[in-house]
Motif scaffolding. Structure first.
Motif, PDB file in Angstrom:
ATOM      1  N   HIS A 148       2.910  18.004   7.674  1.00 19.91           N
ATOM      2  CA  HIS A 148       3.833  18.796   6.848  1.00 19.91           C
ATOM      3  C   HIS A 148       5.224  18.808   7.477  1.00 19.91           C
ATOM      4  CE1 HIS A 148       1.215  20.224   3.786  1.00 19.91           C
ATOM      5  NE2 HIS A 148       0.490  21.020   4.547  1.00 19.91           N
ATOM      6  N   HIS A 149       5.262  19.128   8.748  1.00 23.39           N
ATOM      7  CA  HIS A 149       6.541  19.270   9.431  1.00 23.39           C
ATOM      8  C   HIS A 149       7.339  17.967   9.425  1.00 23.39           C
ATOM      9  CE1 HIS A 149       9.492  19.916  12.537  1.00 23.39           C
ATOM     10  NE2 HIS A 149       8.965  18.956  13.256  1.00 23.39           N
ATOM     11  N   VAL A 150       6.690  16.856   9.738  1.00 18.34           N
ATOM     12  CA  VAL A 150       7.410  15.580   9.782  1.00 18.34           C
ATOM     13  C   VAL A 150       7.859  15.170   8.384  1.00 18.34           C
ATOM     14  CG1 VAL A 150       7.252  13.143  10.394  1.00 18.34           C
ATOM     15  CG2 VAL A 150       6.234  14.862  11.893  1.00 18.34           C
ATOM     16  N   THR A 151       7.027  15.401   7.369  1.00 14.89           N
ATOM     17  CA  THR A 151       7.458  15.062   6.007  1.00 14.89           C
ATOM     18  C   THR A 151       8.610  15.958   5.567  1.00 14.89           C
ATOM     19  OG1 THR A 151       5.689  16.461   5.086  1.00 14.89           O
ATOM     20  CG2 THR A 151       5.245  14.112   5.293  1.00 14.89           C
ATOM     21  N   THR A 179      -0.583  14.384   1.350  1.00 15.74           N
ATOM     22  CA  THR A 179      -0.118  13.578   2.478  1.00 15.74           C
ATOM     23  C   THR A 179      -0.592  14.171   3.803  1.00 15.74           C
ATOM     24  OG1 THR A 179       1.978  14.804   2.361  1.00 15.74           O
ATOM     25  CG2 THR A 179       1.913  12.615   1.342  1.00 15.74           C
ATOM     26  N   ALA A 180      -0.607  15.511   3.905  1.00 19.32           N
ATOM     27  CA  ALA A 180      -1.067  16.137   5.151  1.00 19.32           C
ATOM     28  C   ALA A 180      -2.514  15.771   5.438  1.00 19.32           C
ATOM     29  CB  ALA A 180      -0.905  17.648   5.073  1.00 19.32           C
ATOM     30  N   GLN A 181      -3.352  15.713   4.408  1.00 21.09           N
ATOM     31  CA  GLN A 181      -4.745  15.349   4.629  1.00 21.09           C
ATOM     32  C   GLN A 181      -4.913  13.847   4.815  1.00 21.09           C
ATOM     33  OE1 GLN A 181      -6.633  18.671   1.658  1.00 21.09           O
ATOM     34  NE2 GLN A 181      -8.056  17.310   2.662  1.00 21.09           N
ATOM     35  N   TYR A 182      -4.177  13.048   4.087  1.00 25.50           N
ATOM     36  CA  TYR A 182      -4.333  11.590   4.191  1.00 25.50           C
ATOM     37  C   TYR A 182      -3.976  11.095   5.585  1.00 25.50           C
ATOM     38  CZ  TYR A 182      -3.381   6.616   3.463  1.00 25.50           C
ATOM     39  OH  TYR A 182      -3.361   5.240   3.566  1.00 25.50           O
ATOM     40  N   VAL A 227      -3.050  10.855  -3.344  1.00 22.98           N
ATOM     41  CA  VAL A 227      -2.248  10.152  -2.340  1.00 22.98           C
ATOM     42  C   VAL A 227      -3.000   8.923  -1.840  1.00 22.98           C
ATOM     43  CG1 VAL A 227      -1.280  10.319  -0.014  1.00 22.98           C
ATOM     44  CG2 VAL A 227      -0.898  12.163  -1.661  1.00 22.98           C
ATOM     45  N   ARG A 228      -4.309   9.053  -1.638  1.00 25.56           N
ATOM     46  CA  ARG A 228      -5.109   7.891  -1.233  1.00 25.56           C
ATOM     47  C   ARG A 228      -5.076   6.798  -2.301  1.00 25.56           C
ATOM     48  NH1 ARG A 228      -8.730   7.546   2.648  1.00 25.56           N
ATOM     49  NH2 ARG A 228      -8.732   9.207   4.217  1.00 25.56           N
ATOM     50  N   TYR A 229      -5.143   7.205  -3.551  1.00 27.93           N
ATOM     51  CA  TYR A 229      -5.090   6.244  -4.651  1.00 27.93           C
ATOM     52  C   TYR A 229      -3.746   5.503  -4.653  1.00 27.93           C
ATOM     53  CZ  TYR A 229      -4.749   4.580  -9.498  1.00 27.93           C
ATOM     54  OH  TYR A 229      -4.563   3.821 -10.619  1.00 27.93           O
ATOM     55  N   LEU A 230      -2.646   6.240  -4.450  1.00 21.69           N
ATOM     56  CA  LEU A 230      -1.329   5.599  -4.410  1.00 21.69           C
ATOM     57  C   LEU A 230      -1.246   4.600  -3.264  1.00 21.69           C
ATOM     58  CD1 LEU A 230       0.955   8.718  -5.085  1.00 21.69           C
ATOM     59  CD2 LEU A 230       0.347   6.905  -6.711  1.00 21.69           C
ATOM     60  N   GLY A 235       0.043   0.447  -1.716  1.00 20.75           N
ATOM     61  CA  GLY A 235       0.344   0.248  -0.310  1.00 20.75           C
ATOM     62  C   GLY A 235       0.974   1.478   0.324  1.00 20.75           C
ATOM     63  N   ASP A 236       0.754   1.618   1.644  1.00 21.41           N
ATOM     64  CA  ASP A 236       1.337   2.740   2.370  1.00 21.41           C
ATOM     65  C   ASP A 236       2.859   2.702   2.365  1.00 21.41           C
ATOM     66  OD1 ASP A 236      -0.783   4.443   4.027  1.00 21.41           O
ATOM     67  OD2 ASP A 236      -1.517   2.405   3.898  1.00 21.41           O
ATOM     68  N   SER A 237       3.411   1.518   2.240  1.00 17.94           N
ATOM     69  CA  SER A 237       4.873   1.426   2.223  1.00 17.94           C
ATOM     70  C   SER A 237       5.460   2.141   1.019  1.00 17.94           C
ATOM     71  CB  SER A 237       5.305  -0.044   2.227  1.00 17.94           C
ATOM     72  OG  SER A 237       4.821  -0.714   1.072  1.00 17.94           O
ATOM     73  N   SER A 238       4.666   2.249  -0.073  1.00 19.07           N
ATOM     74  CA  SER A 238       5.181   2.961  -1.246  1.00 19.07           C
ATOM     75  C   SER A 238       5.380   4.440  -0.938  1.00 19.07           C
ATOM     76  CB  SER A 238       4.226   2.795  -2.437  1.00 19.07           C
ATOM     77  OG  SER A 238       3.021   3.520  -2.252  1.00 19.07           O
ATOM     78  N   LEU A 239       4.511   5.014  -0.108  1.00 14.60           N
ATOM     79  CA  LEU A 239       4.674   6.414   0.264  1.00 14.60           C
ATOM     80  C   LEU A 239       5.924   6.606   1.110  1.00 14.60           C
ATOM     81  CD1 LEU A 239       0.970   7.298   1.161  1.00 14.60           C
ATOM     82  CD2 LEU A 239       2.172   7.776  -0.980  1.00 14.60           C
ATOM     83  N   ILE A 240       6.184   5.639   2.000  1.00 15.74           N
ATOM     84  CA  ILE A 240       7.407   5.711   2.813  1.00 15.74           C
ATOM     85  C   ILE A 240       8.640   5.621   1.924  1.00 15.74           C
ATOM     86  CG2 ILE A 240       8.751   4.523   4.583  1.00 15.74           C
ATOM     87  CD1 ILE A 240       6.174   3.740   5.929  1.00 15.74           C
TER      88      ILE A 240
END
Length: 948
Positions: A148-151, A179-182, A227-230, A235-240
């Motif tokens: 949470h904090h870093v996001t 995102t915190a759980q993923y 979030v896992r589905y995304l 790809g994880d880069s999409s979350l970034i």
């Protein structure tokens, strides 16, 4: 002063203000006392310490060095990994390390992140039975909150220093929790699969369900899955890219970022995700055997959480339940059933917050109730344990203020599992009284206790040092020895005889009833792939099981062992969906791994004492805007800061007139807790709001200051009763316009003493209905310096439901008197501003709805009674940006006797609002002496404290 409200003064938007009045000696002395006295008190209690690393600091109370060192190590290893996974560069931590606060005052398993701070609770619930996996609780909580904090840092934009914690208001809760759980957890049963699966298969899963706190478990599970589905599909880069969209912008816009990255809105993408889940769970559980769950146990209440059989043949049970949706507390009752109708034999407690424990001979019951206290300048919470015989004629309290939520009742002894920051203890309390005895001390977290068939033994849930959750046995001779010892979670053991155990075993993310032969070590599983939790056994009825029915509420039923384990299954064998539908459950982030950290040795950190940790607060919201009115150009601003443990709140608001500072309007409020006391300082300088003389509005100015000290006591650690004495000094100066016949200014100042006694049960609809509340209080004010004026007030009120929790009767009464020399503007009675039921400039007036008159005197008896019906807890409606929730309709009567004059009104109104802020519209018929009766439709804003 003497107000029935407890809020700081409201801030008007305009008026005349000689700003230099802030330098008046009495008011300056008042503020100086408020600022200087508080920090001096902070050293009289258990000391706070701090240790520091490159990326984080940890603040903690003395005695928790071991956990604090572990938290710092986890943070130092986790933060760089989380930053890499979320695209946050390391320079964002330069000179701004993460602040971690470890506290043990409230006994809860949780933590939270706010802006640059993470709070972690050291708790009695170290076993955390509602989690699965091999990670210990504080590692799990800390890494979750650090994500949470870093996001939060990823969402920072140019206006973030002003918006403060408000910068994440645009980010939906499902994404924050997902995102915190993923990034910090695997996909597992309790934190994901169990609640998501049931919601999908029952048709309860929707985008609205993960945007609402209505079902918090589903929000977390659904957000995690999405979030896992995304990550799986894009790809994880999409979350970034999503979190770092337009990194140089003024504010972060989640919806625009989402559409830019994924090419569609969340609403347009959600159906694809939902279909994916349907195919996954359908493929996985389509082969479930269809059979009846067994003999259903009758239950009564909105949500029954525990059933303990007394005499199943006679349908006699103990039940722990929320009896109504409005109840946020448990009730323990002994219930018999005849012809499908319940008979309440006895209610033992409506304050229970643990499981009830029953002795084998069924003579004794034990349960835990919340124990409230104040410690480390926080509201503390632990447990008081009660022991009672079945008929309730004997009730004892063997221990209070203990951090223990689990235990076992024998025929003569209550055994509790106490948790400290580092160890678990088994402590025995004799039913007959006398000294307690510590039976066991172990560094391993111990959960629930269960009777063993073997004399002198008991069974316990234990989390081993490697994180595995297994069943252990204990006796004074053998100590703790493992009954199960593998990587599969084992819970809830029920001893059938000296060789057979029925327990709940977690395989393939499904809790299943399992039969263990202790002599051979073989397991036999129930063929049902539906979750079943083993909670009891009776030779005549079989195994008592708990499962989840539609809507997530528990269902209880009996099954004979022969039926439960027929046909016998020796290994978990659920259907496996095609890989394209299950890969989201198996995925791990590409750019880091915080679930398993390396065993790295860190040098022992330097420890420093914190003299006053309260001072470091987080910016919740700040803004400043240029405006123009008749005073010329203004700088209108607001700032609100809060210390993460709520030990300090600081607020400033106002308009600063650029051309003529004397026309400025300013208000400030400061609350700080120290020495386990609460200190508040409030200041307002600006126009008088409720300033009429006869029928004329007088454009007067006023300066108000108040410094108060208070402390809440909880008799016997009661979670319902509170007693709050207070002492304050009040200063109030008004300046009057010329030509009114009034002096140029009037000043009132002096000490005030108060006492408030309150009782309440925690309820869901407290923002609209005052059900299960009571309060009474008294205040006395004595002026000093200018004249001899004494003002006193007695207040009394409360509310109860009338046969139905949605229908509540609320009543409030006050007696107010004034003696000595009266000053202009300071009056007892009713005022004309009934549309604004908010704290007054001077707290001796009340409102009568529909009455637009000032009626003043020296004494007043005032009362208001309302009967309200809750129409809807939540609605899809909005009034501008305000959600129309807790919608009520009702009727009322207001009355006041001021000296010899009697005034009253009757009417009805429709209202909504939460947290003590209500918006009402209604009709009132008002009667007062000397004028015609008045009928009117009105709008009203009401501010009132919520007793909880």
């Amino acid at each position: 002063m003497l107000s029935k409200h407890t809020h700081p003064p409201d801030l008007p938007s305009a008026g005349n203000l000689p700003i230099f009045r802030f330098m008046l000696k009495p008011l300056f002395s008042l503020i100086f006392c408020g600022l200087m006295l508080i920090p001096a008190t902070s050293g009289a209690q258990r000391s706070w310490m701090v240790i520091s690393g490159k990326y984080a600091t940890v603040e903690y109370p003395s005695g928790f060095e071991t956990i604090a060192d572990s938290l710092l190590k986890i943070a130092e290893l986790s933060i760089p990994e989380i930053a890499a996974m979320t695209g946050v560069t390391s320079d964002r931590f330069t000179g701004k390390p993460t602040r971690i606060i470890l506290t043990d005052a409230p006994d809860v398993s949780n933590g939270y992140a706010i802006s640059n701070t993470v709070v972690i609770y050291a708790t009695a619930s170290a076993y955390v039975p509602f989690w699965t996996g091999t990670v210990n609780w504080y590692h799990q909580v800390l890494t979750h909150e650090l994500v949470h904090h870093v996001t939060f840092r990823a969402f920072e934009r140019k206006l973030s220093p002003w918006l403060g914690a408000g910068l994440v208001l645009d980010v939906p809760r499902w994404f924050l929790e997902g995102t915190a759980q993923y990034y910090s957890e695997y996909w597992n049963t309790y934190r994901g699969d169990l609640y998501l699966k049931n919601a999908v298969l029952e048709g309860r899963f929707s985008l609205a369900s993960i945007n609402s706190l209505e079902d918090g478990r589903l929000l977390y599970a659904g957000g995690h899955a999405l979030v896992r589905y995304l990550a799986d599909q894009y790809g994880d880069s999409s979350l970034i890219r999503l979190m770092n969209h337009e990194a140089d912008g003024w504010v972060y816009d989640f919806n625009a970022a989402f559409k830019s990255v994924y090419g569609k809105s969340v609403a347009d993408l959600f159906p694809d995700f939902h279909k994916h889940l349907v195919l996954y769970y359908g493929g996985r559980f389509s082969e479930w055997p269809v059979r009846k769950p067994g003999v259903k146990v009758p239950i009564a209440g909105f949500q029954v959480n525990q059933v303990v059989p007394l005499s199943p043949a006679d349908s006699l049970y103990l039940q722990v339940a929320r009896l109504d949706r409005n109840h946020l507390y448990g009730t323990l009752r002994e219930i018999g059933w005849k012809q499908k109708k319940s008979e309440i034999i006895r209610t033992h407690s409506n304050t229970i917050s643990t499981d009830v424990l029953l002795s084998p001979d069924q003579k004794w019951l034990a349960w835990g109730e919340p124990y409230r206290f104040t410690d480390l300048d926080q509201d503390g919470l632990s447990m008081t344990w009660k022991i009672s015989n079945r008929d309730g004629s004997v009730l004892s309290t063997p221990v209070s203020g203990i951090r223990a939520t689990n235990g076992l009742m024998t025929d003569s002894t209550l055994i509790l599992v106490e948790q400290t920051g580092q160890v678990s203890r088994l402590i025995a309390f004799p039913v007959s009284g006398g000294l307690s005895d510590t039976l066991l001390t172990t560094p391993m977290p111990v959960g629930r206790l269960f009777p063993d068939f073997r004399p002198g033994f008991l069974l316990a849930e234990v989390q081993q040092s490697n994180g595995d959750r297994d069943v252990f046995s204990w006796s004074a001779r053998t100590g703790l020895t493992p009954v199960t010892n593998d990587r599969v979670d084992d819970r809830l053991p029920i001893s059938l005889n000296d060789s057979l155990l029925v327990l709940t075993r977690y395989g393939s993310e499904v809790p299943q009833a399992t039969l263990l032969n202790r002599k051979t070590g073989t397991f036999v599983h129930s063929p049902d792939l539906a979750e079943t939790f083993t909670i009891g056994y009776h030779p005549d009825n079989g195994v008592l099981l708990r499962s989840l029915q539609t809507g997530g509420k528990p269902l209880f039923h009996w099954m004979k062992p022969d039926s439960l384990f027929s046909p016998a299954v020796t290994s978990f064998a659920p259907a496996v969906p095609p890989a394209r539908y299950r890969t989201w459950t198996e995925r791990n982030p590409e750019f880091g791994e915080v679930k398993i950290l390396p065993d790295t040795t860190f040098p022992s950190p330097n420890r420093e004492r914190l003299a006053f940790p309260h001072l470091r607060s987080e910016n919740l919201m700040s803004f400043a805007l240029p405006l123009k009115d008749q005073r010329g150009w203004l700088i209108s601003g607001f700032t609100l800061w809060i210390e993460p443990l709520q030990r300090q709140v600081l607020m400033f608001a106002g308009d600063v007139a650029v051309e003529d500072p004397s026309q400025s309007v300013l208000a400030a409020f400061w609350m700080v807790r120290a020495w386990d006391l609460m200190f508040t300082t409030s200041v307002y300088n600006g126009p008088s709001v409720f300033a009429y003389q006869g029928s004329s509005y007088l454009e007067s100015d006023q300066t108000i200051g108040q410094f108060a000290i208070s402390k809440s006591f909880y008799p016997g650690g009661s979670s319902r009763w509170s007693v709050t004495p207070s002492l304050s000094y009040y200063y109030h100066q008004r300046t009057w316009p010329r030509g009114t016949g009034l002096p140029s200014s009037t000043t009132l100042q002096g000490p005030e003493a108060g006492l408030l006694v309150a009782w309440s049960r925690p309820t869901l609809w407290s923002g609209a209905l005052s059900n299960w509340t009571f309060y009474t209080g008294a205040n006395v004010f004595q002026s000093v310096g200018s004249g001899d004026l004494t003002a006193s007030a007695l207040n009394l009120g409360g509310g109860i439901p009338l046969g139905w929790e949605r229908l509540g009767l609320k009543t409030d009464w006050s007696y107010v008197s004034l003696s000595g020399k009266a000053l202009a503007g300071f009056q007892v009675g009713t005022d004309r501003f009934y549309q604004w039921d908010v704290p007054r400039d001077y707290g001796l007036t009340r409102v009568i709805r529909g009455l637009s008159r000032d009626i003043t005197g020296r004494q007043m008896i005032w009362g208001s009674t309302a009967l309200n019906l809750l129409l809807a807890e939540r609605t899809p409606l909005r009034l501008l940006v305000l959600p129309v929730n807790l919608l009520t309709i009702g009727g009322f009567t207001d009355l006041a006797r001021i000296d010899s004059d009697l005034v009253y009104s009757v009417g009805g109104e429709l209202g909504f609002g939460e947290g003590g802020i209500r918006f009402n519209t209604g009709y009132a018929y008002a009667v007062s002496p000397g004028v015609p009766d008045n009928e009117t439709w009105y709008l009203q804003l009401r501010l009132s404290p919520v007793l909880q």
